[in-house]
Design an enzyme around this catalytic site. Structure first.
Site: not given
Length: 359
Positions: A225, A246-248, A266
């Site tokens: 998330r 991974a996140h974002n 990201s």
């Protein structure tokens, strides 16, 4: 079973033109590999290295490329000629594969359903599945045994979750998505803030994961998330087993990623990219559309030129990397030549020493 004529008519709905050569009345009962196909079976040739099997296979029907000359085999096999035999065979497989039994029709007595859950028509929820509060499940969706949806998960129609899939709170999944066993969607991103004393404090991960339509996610793949906002898997994406997102991150539409690849936080991948196994992407970079990344490459910076192929560690455009690898293979010879030159230089200096001492 289908007759060859029926197969011809079925494929003609998706491919133009399709040419039938042979006996349209013969029955076909199964697809098979060309190496082992028997009478009554259908196979295909899409790669030139398999052409030699045309003289050996017992298949009744072979799907081939339109330009292929097959006259010498007519009588032994029937043929369907199309522009893309590989895709044609894939469409045909969809007609022959039996439906999988993933969960019994309806909601199992042992399933746990939270309050304020919206369940569409013809939904199946398997044994010991857990559905949290305020979830929404679309029509014709199957949630297999021991799968878990935490609170506020939204799932579209015609979705299949195999056993032991976990969707954390707030996850949003589109239509016609397939998620295989062991996948975890929406676990906390890897975010920890370093402190002056060398310790770390956890950064709350309060974002969600959004998955578009027609996505397939392999076994034991994990999608974290977002810290804030959303980690996004756009429509048509295909993730193999053991992929980490991974996140974002944002994975662009119709991008495919092979096993054991990892995308750091990201990072954005463009549309229609092809990523080989064990590729690693650094965080906070961007890769453009239609980029291919060879297996085990390490992508450490952004690449904004569409349509290029990357290879190596650190990854660079294919032509540059191949040139570098070719040069690298000569290092052993260069080392040997350098050692020989050093020996010659030492010998020359040694022969000059007495002369220098007399000056």
């Amino acid at each position: 079973m289908m007759t060859i004529q029926e197969i011809y008519e079925y494929l003609s709905r998706f491919f133009t033109p399709v040419e039938l050569i042979g006996n349209g009345e013969e029955l076909i009962h199964a697809p098979a590999k060309i190496e082992s196909a028997q009478a009554g079976e259908v196979t295909f040739v899409a790669n030139k290295k398999y052409l030699r099997f045309l003289a050996l296979t017992e298949a009744s029907l072979v799907i081939v490329e339109r330009s292929l000359a097959v006259e010498e085999y007519v009588g032994k096999h029937s043929f369907l000629k199309v522009n893309d035999p590989y895709s044609a065979f894939v469409f045909l497989l969809q007609r022959f594969i039996p439906p999988r039994r993933i969960a019994k029709q309806g909601i199992a007595a042992t399933a746990s359903i939270g309050s304020n859950v919206t369940i569409g028509e013809n939904v199946s929820i398997g044994e010991y599945a857990v559905i949290g509060e305020h979830c929404s499940i679309g029509n014709n969706t199957v949630i297999a045994a021991h799968s878990v949806l935490l609170d506020h998960v939204t799932i579209g129609s015609d979705v299949v979750l195999f056993p032991h899939v976990t969707c954390y709170d707030g996850t949003r999944i589109g239509n016609r998505v397939v998620i295989h066993s062991g996948a975890v969607i929406g676990a906390d991103g890897f975010g920890f803030a370093p402190q002056q004393d060398g310790s770390y404090i956890k950064i709350p991960q309060i974002g969600i994961v959004e998955i578009g339509d027609d996505v397939e996610i392999g076994a034991n793949t994990t999608i974290d998330r977002a810290t804030l906002g959303s980690t996004v898997i756009e429509s048509g994406v295909k993730l193999d087993n053991l992929v980490q997102v991974a996140h974002n991150c944002r994975i662009g539409a119709h991008t495919v990623i092979a096993a054991q690849a990892g995308v750091s936080g990201s990072t954005t991948l463009g549309n229609h990219c092809i990523v080989g196994g064990q590729v690693g992407f650094a965080g906070h970079i961007e890769v453009s559309d239609h980029i291919q990344v060879a297996a085990k490459a390490g992508v450490s910076k952004s690449f904004m030129q569409s349509g290029i192929a990357l290879r190596g560690y650190p990854a660079q455009p294919m032509r540059e990397q191949l040139k570098y690898e070719a040069q690298l293979r000569t290092v052993g010879d260069l080392h040997a030549k350098l050692k020989a030159l050093e020996q010659e230089l030492k010998a020359l200096r040694g022969s000059e020493m007495p002369l220098q001492n007399t000056l």
